[in-house]
Scaffold this active site. Sequence first.
Site, PDB file in Angstrom:
ATOM      1  CE1 TYR A 168      14.781  19.422   4.406  1.00  7.88           C
ATOM      2  CE2 TYR A 168      13.192  19.264   2.619  1.00  7.88           C
ATOM      3  CZ  TYR A 168      14.175  19.956   3.291  1.00  7.88           C
ATOM      4  OH  TYR A 168      14.546  21.204   2.858  1.00  7.88           O
TER       5      TYR A 168
ATOM      6  CD  GLU B 108      15.333  22.778   5.658  1.00  8.67           C
ATOM      7  OE1 GLU B 108      15.771  22.721   4.506  1.00  8.67           O
ATOM      8  OE2 GLU B 108      16.057  22.943   6.647  1.00  8.67           O
TER       9      GLU B 108
END
Length: 392
Positions: free
Chosen positions: A109, A197
């Site tokens: 991530y 993101e």
Amino acid sequence: MKIHEYQAKDLLKTYGIPIPKGITIKNKEDAIKAWESLNKANLVVKAQIHSGGRGKAGGIRIVNTRKELEEYVSHLLGSTLFTEQTGDEGKPVEYLLIEEAVEFKKELYLGFTVDRSRACISMILSSEGGIEIEKVAASTPEKVVVENIEPLLGLKDFYITRALVSAGIDAKYFRKIALVAKGLYRLFIEKDCSLAEINPLVITANDELLAVDAKINFDDNALFRHPGILSLRDYKQENPLETEAAKYNLNYIKLKGNVGCMVNGAGLAMATMDLIKLVGAEPANFLDVGGGATSNMVKEGLKILVSDKDVKVIFINIFGGILRCDTLANGVVEAARELHIELPIVIRLEGTNVEEGKRILKEAGLKFITALDMGEAAVKVAELLGKKEING
Ligand code: GDP
Ligand code: MN
């Protein structure tokens, strides 16, 4: 403002971040063309909606045959997808991204967001990326590493090194992760993002990095200087009432309760929402008609409130400053007549031309419920909600 994954990936590409090969389609014929032109062994079909959590909601699937692709495309296109983030209304699926499926050995991530209390941009990195990142963050927060970036330094290498070490990621990936992180950070700043993101950022079987998913949100207040970004807006993914409100310069946000609020000034709007909660009710929205509202804006605002099926009582709380009470009263009376509003309307007026405003309301001969102050108005709202015919 939000954009779709395929649009976010196009942006990533211009910032040198590697993405899988893919084609965005709107209909079945183009899906078959995509099948012909991509590597057919393994394709992934991805519903394009302004929401995460698509994987868990059945919006992402790997297909191995043309028949499977056709079936899944027919099933998804034109459907409404409900994820943990969409609420009960779901989001319409108009576009699909068809990509060559990536084989990976690890999902990371990587994201950037604004930390308002520290007044800086934060980088977030985890070796446990993928669809369970929220769970990872809740149950093992130490696995989600945050670096607060000093604005005057920018994203220096030491931030990335430190994050890699804390996240337990092999240092041999430093160069490749740094390339992605620096590209994403530059994008974040140049395009005035509020969130950027990549989840998952995968490490492939050949040790390459690829952005398999991308989510980018932009600061609405800076959109005026990014016409290119503004042109990516997809109104069909947004709340129709919020879109309507924006047309008339009304600050409107839909909420979950049943008290429709019309207030002038953000501070008073917040206080009104607090008050509604204090008497045990829930606001259906935030609506700030602004300091210089016209009676037409008041009318359009009321139209939005009554078209929200959740609204059971309307609460108008106005402090007349630049927006005079008589202007407000005229807008309310006009709207109530024109729209044949049946819902109870509780009104509290104070400030410039308040007597004139009250006279207009009274002489209109409509069933307005007036209150002398905010507290009394909120109590009346709660009483009305308690009545059976309203909840009935
Ligand atoms: P989200 O659920 O809306 O965040 O959608 P994602 O694009 O992140 O996809 C969800 C999950 O599907 C990912 O975390 C991956 O595990 C899986 N996935 C997505 N694309 C691929 C792919 O190309 N190959 C493989 N093997 N898995 C994928
Ligand atoms: Mn994702």
